[in-house]
Design a protein around this motif. Sequence first.
Motif, PDB file in Angstrom:
ATOM      1  N   UNK A   1     -33.571 -16.422   7.730  1.00 12.89           N
ATOM      2  CA  UNK A   1     -33.612 -17.778   7.739  1.00 12.89           C
ATOM      3  C   UNK A   1     -34.775 -18.544   7.851  1.00 12.89           C
ATOM      4  N   UNK A   2     -34.701 -19.613   7.138  1.00 11.90           N
ATOM      5  CA  UNK A   2     -36.118 -20.582   7.096  1.00 11.90           C
ATOM      6  C   UNK A   2     -36.469 -20.464   8.563  1.00 11.90           C
ATOM      7  N   UNK A   3     -37.902 -20.285   8.776  1.00 10.55           N
ATOM      8  CA  UNK A   3     -38.285 -20.327  10.334  1.00 10.55           C
ATOM      9  C   UNK A   3     -38.406 -21.417  11.066  1.00 10.55           C
ATOM     10  N   UNK A   4     -38.374 -22.748  10.495  1.00 11.33           N
ATOM     11  CA  UNK A   4     -38.477 -23.910  11.179  1.00 11.33           C
ATOM     12  C   UNK A   4     -36.903 -24.393  11.640  1.00 11.33           C
ATOM     13  N   UNK A   5     -36.002 -23.778  10.713  1.00 10.75           N
ATOM     14  CA  UNK A   5     -34.752 -24.514  11.092  1.00 10.75           C
ATOM     15  C   UNK A   5     -34.157 -23.592  11.887  1.00 10.75           C
ATOM     16  N   UNK A   6     -34.423 -21.960  12.035  1.00 13.59           N
ATOM     17  CA  UNK A   6     -34.134 -21.130  13.045  1.00 13.59           C
ATOM     18  C   UNK A   6     -34.457 -21.538  14.204  1.00 13.59           C
ATOM     19  N   UNK A   7     -35.514 -22.362  14.659  1.00  9.03           N
ATOM     20  CA  UNK A   7     -35.998 -22.447  15.921  1.00  9.03           C
ATOM     21  C   UNK A   7     -35.362 -23.701  16.520  1.00  9.03           C
TER      22      UNK A   7
END
Length: 283
Positions: A167-173
Amino acid sequence: GRRDPRPRTVWLGHPEKRDQRYPRNVINNQKYNFFTFLPGVLFNQFKYFFNLYFLLLACSQFVVEMRLGALYTYWVPLGFVLAVTVIREAAEEIRCYMRDKEVNSQIYSKLTARGRLCGSSTAGACCLVNQRVPADMIFLRTSEKNGSCFLRTDQLDGETDWKLRLPVTCTQRLPTASDLLQIRSYVYAEEPNIDIHNFVGTFTREDSDPSVNESLSIENTLWASTVIASGTVVGVVLYTGRELRSVMNTSNPRSKFLFCALIFTTLCPLTWKRNFCPLDTKG
């Protein structure tokens, strides 16, 4: 009408900001419709030289001076092969129609500001749980603790193995999936094309300080016709309908050559017999 494929910007949670219209997210693998079926089948058969040759040869037998034998020796084989062809094509069209209807009628959960709603995924964020991916998407978030998922891609590239997607890193967080629609972010994606092994795009979040710009690659994609293997996956729709990678890679199968062998073996002995003149044994 159809327009040339263009790059696009897709905003999360703001469908009104779409910079272009999406094609209808339906799959149609049929070659004909009700009105074009019979003309289309006949054209696809007689566009080949040998098939057209035997049709003209059969038609020429209506001229008495050119007749080589009984009409049925020409038209019965021709009619039989045409009937077989029409039945085969009709069965294939019905099979495609039923398969397309099943795929197009599937229901998916669409993520909205108020929660998940059931409906077809034409745009926006779509939530998938062990389902076939309905459109070409960017992978935003997964419920898996390892932060990844596997796809089965056999119906896309013919390979039976599993592909890892991230997944996109910043949205997974983000704490929850609903937070995806609370941030100000968008995906910039390349124009639709047939390359299923590469992708170029960026994910941008504007409401953070500093703003986040993350490059996207094939590892962040969920192509239509692949199957989610585990967990709950949320993605944002990029391409639909005729712009899907799987659709753009599909070409209509060529019509099979059915006439030559059967009609050639039927007509040649008759023609040979009619033109053969035995020697005059009496001198």
